[in-house]
Write an enzyme that holds these catalytic residues in place. Structure first.
Site, mmCIF file in Angstrom:
data_model
loop_
_atom_site.group_PDB
_atom_site.id
_atom_site.type_symbol
_atom_site.label_atom_id
_atom_site.label_comp_id
_atom_site.label_asym_id
_atom_site.label_seq_id
_atom_site.Cartn_x
_atom_site.Cartn_y
_atom_site.Cartn_z
ATOM 1 N N LYS A 136 -2.923 -1.319 -24.707
ATOM 2 C CA LYS A 136 -3.270 -0.820 -26.400
ATOM 3 C C LYS A 136 -2.169 -0.739 -26.949
ATOM 4 C CE LYS A 136 -7.971 1.587 -25.607
ATOM 5 N NZ LYS A 136 -7.510 1.543 -23.877
ATOM 6 N N GLU A 141 0.062 4.968 -0.526
ATOM 7 C CA GLU A 141 -1.288 6.201 -0.420
ATOM 8 C C GLU A 141 -0.257 7.532 -0.537
ATOM 9 O OE1 GLU A 141 -4.613 5.948 2.316
ATOM 10 O OE2 GLU A 141 -5.751 4.271 0.650
ATOM 11 N N ARG A 171 -2.269 -3.080 -18.604
ATOM 12 C CA ARG A 171 -3.662 -1.805 -18.248
ATOM 13 C C ARG A 171 -3.793 -0.976 -16.941
ATOM 14 N NH1 ARG A 171 -7.934 -5.052 -20.091
ATOM 15 N NH2 ARG A 171 -9.831 -3.242 -19.396
ATOM 16 N N THR A 203 -4.472 5.078 -21.627
ATOM 17 C CA THR A 203 -3.849 4.410 -21.308
ATOM 18 C C THR A 203 -3.279 4.265 -21.570
ATOM 19 O OG1 THR A 203 -4.935 2.947 -23.565
ATOM 20 C CG2 THR A 203 -6.587 3.218 -21.508
ATOM 21 N N TYR A 263 0.935 -1.017 0.038
ATOM 22 C CA TYR A 263 0.366 0.368 -0.089
ATOM 23 C C TYR A 263 1.039 0.610 -0.437
ATOM 24 C CZ TYR A 263 -5.152 -0.676 0.212
ATOM 25 O OH TYR A 263 -6.356 -0.673 0.438
ATOM 26 N N ASP A 300 -7.340 12.891 -25.500
ATOM 27 C CA ASP A 300 -8.081 11.518 -24.777
ATOM 28 C C ASP A 300 -7.095 10.503 -26.060
ATOM 29 O OD1 ASP A 300 -7.795 8.440 -24.221
ATOM 30 O OD2 ASP A 300 -10.412 8.793 -23.679
#
Length: 438
Positions: free
Chosen positions: A250, A77, A256, A247, A75, A221
């Site tokens: 692709k 954050e 991903r 992204t 983790y 985008d």
């Protein structure tokens, strides 16, 4: 009484036992055979079929290794040097490397590598730059836009006032003068460009002029074309746009995930919108995998790969048109093309039917609406095809010409199951010469 050294021997024995455990795939097959079977079935589908879904690709093996690493346990954050958890010194290194490489690859002033997806990246930008109810001008979904560009069932369409521009009915390409007039009439706070099914380039210099004239921000985008942009084979939005999202899979062949690039003046608001605005703990294993992908995208071999993607798309489009099918807008400038099935003059031949027929032949694509489509989104008058994944396997123009002939033959008679079986056998023979990267 415990003998000296006995505890250390026990610990060593435990460590040895742990190290000697079976590999993870073997453990999975033993402990959860149902999930293992699903994974292996998907591996088989990807290996023995031809993947033409424009948004999919095979990741670099090095990317896959980073994505499956122990960083998934951590983790973190916050941001490097400003975390809400301890023990982040090593994941900080990974994220800093990812940020540096993203900036180097795309030449932006600021980057955020934490978005879990492209849609999350878009949501963060909206939160950072807009107030609920603000107007955004974007491309229509049925003309090639994306769900996160204001579709009424998406959060973007729920919280913001999206108005949409479409394509010229004759050219099936962007009509910049109509877009300009719409922007002047609507006075949006944000002009959003980019698409999930548009096969042509964008004129970013002209888009910047339109945004300036309308007094709004400009956002791109570039999720579909990011690899082409990185390779300098597609017009670059970064110098012209206030913010660019993408992204990282692709055409980029990374994991991903999502990425935001922006001008420095928006850096603080963008970062705060990602965390704590819409996300909690970042996926550190995926961020490390993004960093690996950014590095691999900087080499000459990557540029050559992207050029082959373009060459293959041209070969596929030309072959399909020679076989009686029509490419929307007359062709393609990038990695994808839309195929209009209406010229077949068969009311029964829909995108849905052809997608299923091609899937039976181990050629995988997706049904897709074409501009001004009279059919519904779950039926459609077209299919969308993309060349990145099969190009990753090493296929070139000659293979894509054959793929085009297979697609056309099935499109002319999508209910001929014997033909589908015959094509599937030929596909199997072809793909064995082009192994999936591992």
């Amino acid at each position: 009484m415990t003998q000296p050294g006995s505890s250390s021997k026990a610990a060593g024995s435990a460590i040895s036992s742990w190290i000697e455990q079976p590999d993870p795939r073997q453990l999975l097959s033993e402990q959860d055979p149902e999930i293992y079977a699903a994974i292996e079935s998907e591996r088989h589908r990807q290996t023995y079929g031809i993947e033409l879904i424009a948004s999919e690709n095979y990741v670099f093996p090095e990317v896959l290794a980073a994505a499956g690493s122990v960083l998934t346990n951590k983790y973190a954050e916050g941001y490097p040097g400003r975390r809400y958890y301890g023990g982040c010194q090593y994941v900080d290194v990974a994220e800093k490397i990812g940020l540096e490489r993203a900036l180097e690859l795309f030449g932006a002033e600021h980057a955020n590598v934490q978005p879990h997806s492209g849609a999350q990246a878009n949501a963060a930008v909206y939160m950072a730059l807009l107030e609920p109810g603000d107007t955004v001008l974007a491309m229509k979904l049925d003309h090639g836009g994306h769900l996160s560009h204001g579709f009424h069932l998406n959060s973007s369409g729920h919280y913001y006032n999206f108005v949409h521009y479409g394509l010229n009915p004759e050219t099936e390409q962007l009509d910049y003068e109509v877009m300009r007039q719409t922007a002047l009439d609507q006075r949006p706070k944000l002009l959003l460009v980019g698409a999930s099914a548009y096969p042509r380039h964008f004129d970013f210099r002209l888009l910047r002029e339109i945004a300036d004239e309308a007094g709004c921000l400009l956002m791109m985008d570039m999720a579909h074309v990011a690899g082409l942009v990185a390779a300098k084979l597609h017009p670059d939005p970064v110098p012209y746009c206030d913010v660019v999202t993408t992204t990282t899979h692709k055409t980029l062949r990374g994991p991903r995930g999502g990425l935001i690039l922006c001008r420095q003046k928006h850096a603080r608001s963008i970062d705060r919108a990602v965390f704590p605005g819409i996300q909690g703990g970042p996926l550190m294993h995926i961020i490390a995998a993004k960093a690996v992908g950014f590095k691999l995208a900087q080499g000459e071999s990557f540029r050559m790969y992207q050029q082959q993607i373009l060459d293959n798309a041209q070969a596929l489009s030309d072959t399909l048109q020679a076989q009686g099918l029509r490419s929307v807008s007359g062709g393609t400038d990038n990695h994808l093309l839309l195929v209009d099935l209406n010229p077949l003059n068969n009311e029964e031949t829909t995108g849905k039917l052809l997608e299923t027929a091609l899937d039976n032949a181990s050629i995988h694509c997706n049904k897709n609406m074409i501009p001004f489509d009279k059919r519904k989104a779950m039926v459609t008058s077209g299919i969308r095809l993309g060349t990145p994944a099969a190009t990753t396997r090493g296929m070139q123009q000659v293979e894509f010409e054959q793929i085009g002939r297979w697609i056309a033959s099935i499109a002319h008679d999508p209910k001929d199951t014997a033909l589908q079986e015959s094509v599937r056998d030929e596909v199997l023979e072809m793909v064995q010469a082009f192994p999936v990267p591992a």
